[in-house]
Design an enzyme around this catalytic site. Structure first.
Site, PDB file in Angstrom:
ATOM      1  N   GLU A   9      24.252  66.960  43.339  1.00 22.48           N
ATOM      2  CA  GLU A   9      24.215  66.386  41.992  1.00 22.48           C
ATOM      3  C   GLU A   9      23.416  67.213  40.987  1.00 22.48           C
ATOM      4  OE1 GLU A   9      23.374  64.724  44.775  1.00 22.48           O
ATOM      5  OE2 GLU A   9      23.710  62.567  44.591  1.00 22.48           O
ATOM      6  N   ASP A  96      23.998  62.327  47.282  1.00 26.90           N
ATOM      7  CA  ASP A  96      23.025  61.457  47.943  1.00 26.90           C
ATOM      8  C   ASP A  96      23.688  60.494  48.921  1.00 26.90           C
ATOM      9  OD1 ASP A  96      20.930  62.616  46.604  1.00 26.90           O
ATOM     10  OD2 ASP A  96      20.905  61.133  44.988  1.00 26.90           O
ATOM     11  N   ASP A  98      23.855  57.338  49.527  1.00 24.32           N
ATOM     12  CA  ASP A  98      23.862  55.926  49.157  1.00 24.32           C
ATOM     13  C   ASP A  98      25.203  55.643  48.482  1.00 24.32           C
ATOM     14  OD1 ASP A  98      23.604  57.056  46.654  1.00 24.32           O
ATOM     15  OD2 ASP A  98      21.582  56.326  46.290  1.00 24.32           O
ATOM     16  N   GLU A 100      26.048  55.121  45.364  1.00 27.68           N
ATOM     17  CA  GLU A 100      26.322  55.915  44.166  1.00 27.68           C
ATOM     18  C   GLU A 100      26.673  57.350  44.532  1.00 27.68           C
ATOM     19  OE1 GLU A 100      24.435  56.616  39.714  1.00 27.68           O
ATOM     20  OE2 GLU A 100      23.181  55.816  41.312  1.00 27.68           O
ATOM     21  N   TYR A 325      14.387  60.953  50.899  1.00 27.08           N
ATOM     22  CA  TYR A 325      15.147  60.317  49.823  1.00 27.08           C
ATOM     23  C   TYR A 325      14.450  59.046  49.334  1.00 27.08           C
ATOM     24  CZ  TYR A 325      19.233  58.777  47.184  1.00 27.08           C
ATOM     25  OH  TYR A 325      20.080  58.403  46.180  1.00 27.08           O
ATOM     26  N   ARG A 327      15.531  56.477  47.335  1.00 24.08           N
ATOM     27  CA  ARG A 327      16.223  55.213  47.085  1.00 24.08           C
ATOM     28  C   ARG A 327      16.624  54.626  48.429  1.00 24.08           C
ATOM     29  NH1 ARG A 327      18.349  58.578  42.976  1.00 24.08           N
ATOM     30  NH2 ARG A 327      17.587  57.988  40.918  1.00 24.08           N
ATOM     31  N   HIS A 372      18.636  55.624  55.522  1.00 27.85           N
ATOM     32  CA  HIS A 372      18.162  54.836  56.655  1.00 27.85           C
ATOM     33  C   HIS A 372      16.762  55.209  57.128  1.00 27.85           C
ATOM     34  CE1 HIS A 372      22.097  53.081  56.732  1.00 27.85           C
ATOM     35  NE2 HIS A 372      22.655  54.271  56.842  1.00 27.85           N
TER      36      HIS A 372
END
Length: 899
Positions: A9, A96, A98, A100, A325, A327, A372
């Site tokens: 990203e 990422d 997740d 998103e 990470y 989030r 996780h």
């Protein structure tokens, strides 16, 4: 030369990962999202503009198919990525891990349309050389269930915002917005303020004493409070309700000042002895490692960082390989992370602080998922903060994460808690009992490394209170006794930290959205900060009232939490996206849909929505939310002709709603500085003309009728320096409203010359050429000949020297440049030389700190540089096809195996 193309990203992430993968790989960034639903009508594809659902860009009649567009500023970058793809023999989508990130990966795949090369999904939770190489060696397939869940969230939010916001524009005020989670967050803040407004203070008294245990004790003096009289507990704050009265079942003695002071006198010669000593073990276990919300809360308490700034700093730490990470809902640590933490415990604190077995933690968050692992220092061995080379906010946040992670693998803190009861007899016959409590920590355990911050009024975990070693029957002496008065306090306003905790406790929203939710309600003006407290503006009361009365289900706390469960079920492949969207939008037998609610609204009394009585309704004073801010209105009594006169006064923007009492309202109405002065009706337009104070000084204006078009703007005019609100007349106001005045045309160029009054004084304007006038009276008297003579003079070139900064704060933790406070045309602002951020309502030049300035700049920086107007151009659209459904079927099984 053929290569493997890796797309992430951000450019920073691309640079770091590129260094780890080496030759044979080309790592490029997508620079965030590469496409989205259109933001406005100009971006909407021509082929759907005439559709009933065109403004939504979602085909609500065809499985809620979204129509995506590539923003103008991303088209050249997409071309660059396609060019790199031509020479690639393999594509890795490394966004990422997740929902998103999974959605961004799918958008890249759908937009780039790679042909005849394998496409891999590369995931990792930390950016270290080992983790990146492991991820490249073990890719997985795209998880279409996560993509479906994220897309459903986007469509839900679009439907909610685009259907409900126009209702707010029509009935409350233009420019407002509604959101599935932001409106519920606003309601929480408004509801808390309503509790404060309804709160009634209760007064109660007790006795405080200092007792002497005698010379045989090394620490002989200790404090105690009155506990009971004749066996009945003395009332404390918890015994009173929000109405200021004792709770129904409260069997307590309520002391007032007279009785408390009388009791002090009656105990002047009393003898006291220890009646009971209760000792029990104290144990406190370590806190789990950070997840997103606990990091945001603790950074707010300990570092003074807002949620947005915390996530911005954490993002940079992650992209540069310092933390995992950021989030995540998880509190789990990998085996290598546990080993790294235990190694540092042994090395830095000693083996006695290390438990025999590693500690494991289970997240208490419902449906914990996404990345996780907990937020921790990156790598299989941890760098101490001093070893990182970090500075500023990045150092402070890394240190916080490092300490919390290491402490999570340390032994419990243990000690003893002691409660002592001391009794005596008053001269008036009452049996009096005082209580004292203490805590001694005999082994600090994890508290050596980390102590969690606390909210207002709470004791810290490492706080100790030592008492003498007393036993039952020991005599003690009252060294001093005094009566102490107290008042109950209203519930505290939310801070960013406590609002995040409340949202999480109610299971509303996701950790990754909390920073943007709080940023939205602040930027929209629904909420503002007073210190660290979140205060609702009056406009928020009107919005929440409309939603509660007409969209009850949509702003219900439980319903909003239920929608998160639905999204989790879609992510898990347990529910169908189209079925859930169909029920949300069109409704079912058990639920009213969004569309029927909007279509069946009927008449809404806009004035009633914006009116809030102050005090007893019989007082006739009400607050109204107007186009130009909140104001008070009252029927002041009969005029000479017997008619009732309406009196108005502006409400200061920084006055919290709970402080607008009846007395304060009367004070504002009686204060001319806060009053609207009605001057009469304009003879030409018939509109009401008023004079009042504004942000930039006193001015006059016309009041437009309620049914005026949204585009209509009232004429305004600033008072001359020679005028005042006390002496302004209707004739003066009419002259001011006539400005700007056309002086005439320049015969040489045909350009119109006007006389205008600005913030910096009177001036002439011809095209883009402005010339100052000497006096304000010249605005009405200057002739064309005089104006031409002024323009015939050479224009004074150059600008005045830049004013020195109002305050120097230190270096910005992101840019490294000095931050200063300056005075600008529209108020004070902070700047690092690259970005400027205006001070908010609750900020002041005197009180602003480096941390607060950095937070404002971080928020401004997230929005990116100011966008220049772009030329109109065709939009690239991507209508989803059946390929996605096919992809879901083919990837589901293989993805499941990787989980």
């Amino acid at each position: 030369m053929a290569h493997k193309l890796v797309i992430v990203e951000s450019p920073a992430k691309a640079r770091t990962i590129g260094g780890y993968l080496g030759d044979g790989y080309v790592v490029e960034s997508s620079i965030g999202h590469i496409r989205d639903l259109p933001n406005n009508a100009a971006d909407t594809p021509a082929k759907i503009k005439d559709k009933p659902w065109g403004r939504l860009a979602i085909d609500v009649d065809n499985d809620f198919t979204p129509y995506y567009v590539v923003p103008r500023d991303k088209k050249s970058h997409i071309s660059k990525l396609k060019g790199l793809l031509k020479d690639a023999d393999e594509l890795f989508l490394a966004t990422d891990e997740d929902r998103e990130g999974e959605a961004i990966a799918w958008h890249l795949l759908d937009e780039l349309k790679p042909k005849d090369i394998p496409v891999r999904r590369m995931v990792f939770h930390e950016i270290t050389k080992a983790a990146i190489q492991e991820a490249a060696a073990n890719p997985r397939d795209l998880d279409m269930d996560l993509v479906e869940a994220q897309e459903t969230r986007r469509i839900l939010d679009r439907l909610y915002g685009y259907e409900v916001s126009p209702v707010l524009w029509r009935k409350v005020m233009s420019g407002l917005s509604a959101g599935r989670v932001q409106s519920v967050a606003t309601r929480l803040v408004v509801d808390r303020e309503k509790e404060r407004m309804a709160f009634r203070v209760a007064s109660y008294w007790d006795l405080e004493g200092t007792f002497d245990a005698g010379s045989k004790h090394e620490q002989r003096m200790f404090p105690a409070k009155l506990h009971s009289l004749d066996g009945t507990r003395v009332a404390s704050g918890s015994n009173f309700g929000p109405d200021g009265l004792l709770k129904g079942r409260a069997d307590v003695v309520h002391l007032d000042r007279n009785r408390a002071e009388s009791l002090v006198a009656a105990l002047a010669d009393a003898s006291f002895e220890v009646r009971s000593v209760e000792s029990k073990p104290y144990k406190r276990s370590p806190y789990p490692p950070f997840r997103t919300t606990t990091l945001q809360q603790e950074a707010s308490r300990k570092l003074g960082m807002g949620a947005s700034m915390t996530m911005s700093v954490a993002q940079r730490l992650y992209e540069n390989g310092f933390i995992t990470y950021m989030r995540t809902d998880s509190t789990t640590l990998s085996g290598s992370a546990v080993g790294a933490a235990r190694s540092q415990v042994r090395e830095l604190y000693g083996a006695e602080y290390l438990p025999d077995a590693p500690r494991t933690y289970t997240s208490k968050v419902k449906n914990a998922q996404e990345a996780h692992e907990a937020i921790r220092p990156a790598g299989d061995s941890f760098r101490t903060p001093a070893q990182t080379g970090l500075t500023g906010d990045q150092f402070r946040l890394y240190e916080l994460i490092w300490m919390r992670t290491v402490a999570s693998q340390m032994k419990d803190a243990v000690g003893q808690s002691v409660s002592v009861r001391i009794g005596g007899g008053a001269a008036t016959g009452e049996d009096v009992v005082f209580s004292a409590s203490g805590r001694v920590i005999t082994f600090h355990g994890f508290l050596k490394a980390y102590v969690e911050g606390t909210d207002e009024g709470a004791a810290k975990d490492d706080q100790e209170t030592r008492l003498p070693a007393l036993v039952e029957g020991d005599p003690v002496y009252a060294a001093s006794l005094s009566a102490s008065g107290h008042e109950t306090k209203p519930p505290s306003r939310y801070t960013e930290a406590t609002l995040i905790k409340e949202l999480e406790d109610r299971q509303i929203g996701r950790p990754s959205t909390y920073a943007s939710i709080i940023g939205t309600i602040l930027n929209r003006g629904y909420v503002y900060k007073k210190g660290t407290a979140l205060v609702p503006a009056w406009i928020a009361f009107s919005v929440v009232r409309l939603l509660e009365e007409h969209f009850t289900r949509l702003i219900d706390y439980d319903f909003t939490a239920l929608m998160e469960t639905v999204l989790d079920d879609i992510a898990g492949g347990e529910k169908d996206r189209v079925t859930e969207l169909q029920e949300f939008y069109y409704g079912s037998e058990r639920l009213a849909g969004l569309k029927p609610l909007v279509d069946g609204l009927g008449d809404i009394d806009a004035k009633a929505l914006a009116t809030f009585p102050i005090g007893d309704p019989d007082e006739g004073i009400a607050l109204r939310v107007g186009k130009y801010g909140p104001y008070l209105e009252t029927t002041a009594g009969p005029d000479d002709d017997g008619s009732f006169v309406s009196q108005r006064a502006n409400v200061p923007e920084d006055l919290p709603p709970d402080e607008l009492t009846l007395a304060k309202a009367k004070e504002l109405l009686a204060n001319p500085a806060g009053e609207e002065i009605e001057l009469g009706s304009h003879p030409e337009t018939g509109l009401r003309v008023v004079a009042k104070n504004g942000r930039y000084g006193p001015f006059v204006t016309e009041e437009l009728p309620e049914d005026a078009p949204k585009s209509a703007k009232p004429r305004t005019g600033s008072l001359f320096k020679s005028m005042s609100l006390d002496t302004i007349t209707l004739a003066d106001a009419i002259k001011l409203l006539s400005l700007p005045r056309v002086v005439g045309e320049d015969p040489a160029t045909g350009e119109e010359i006007t006389a205008q009054n600005g913030r910096y004084g009177p001036y002439l304007k011809k095209g883009t050429d402005s010339r100052s006038l000497q006096t304000e009276d010249q605005l009405f008297t200057v002739t064309l000949e005089e104006a031409l003579a002024i323009y015939a003079q050479p224009k004074q070139r150059g600008r005045a020297a830049a004013a020195p900064p109002l305050k120097e704060l230190g270096n910005d933790p992101v840019s490294g440049q000095p931050i200063v406070v300056k005075a600008g045309r529209f108020g004070e602002y902070v700047t690092d030389g690259e970005y400027n951020a205006t001070l908010r309502k609750d900020d002041s030049v005197e009180a602003i700190t480096l941390a607060r300035a950095a937070e404002l700049l971080a928020e401004r920086r997230e929005k990116g540089p100011a966008k220049k107007a772009a030329k109109r151009g065709a939009k690239k659209t991507a209508k989803k096809t059946t390929k996605k459904a096919t992809a879901k079927k083919t990837t589901k099984k293989s993805a499941a195996k990787k989980k």
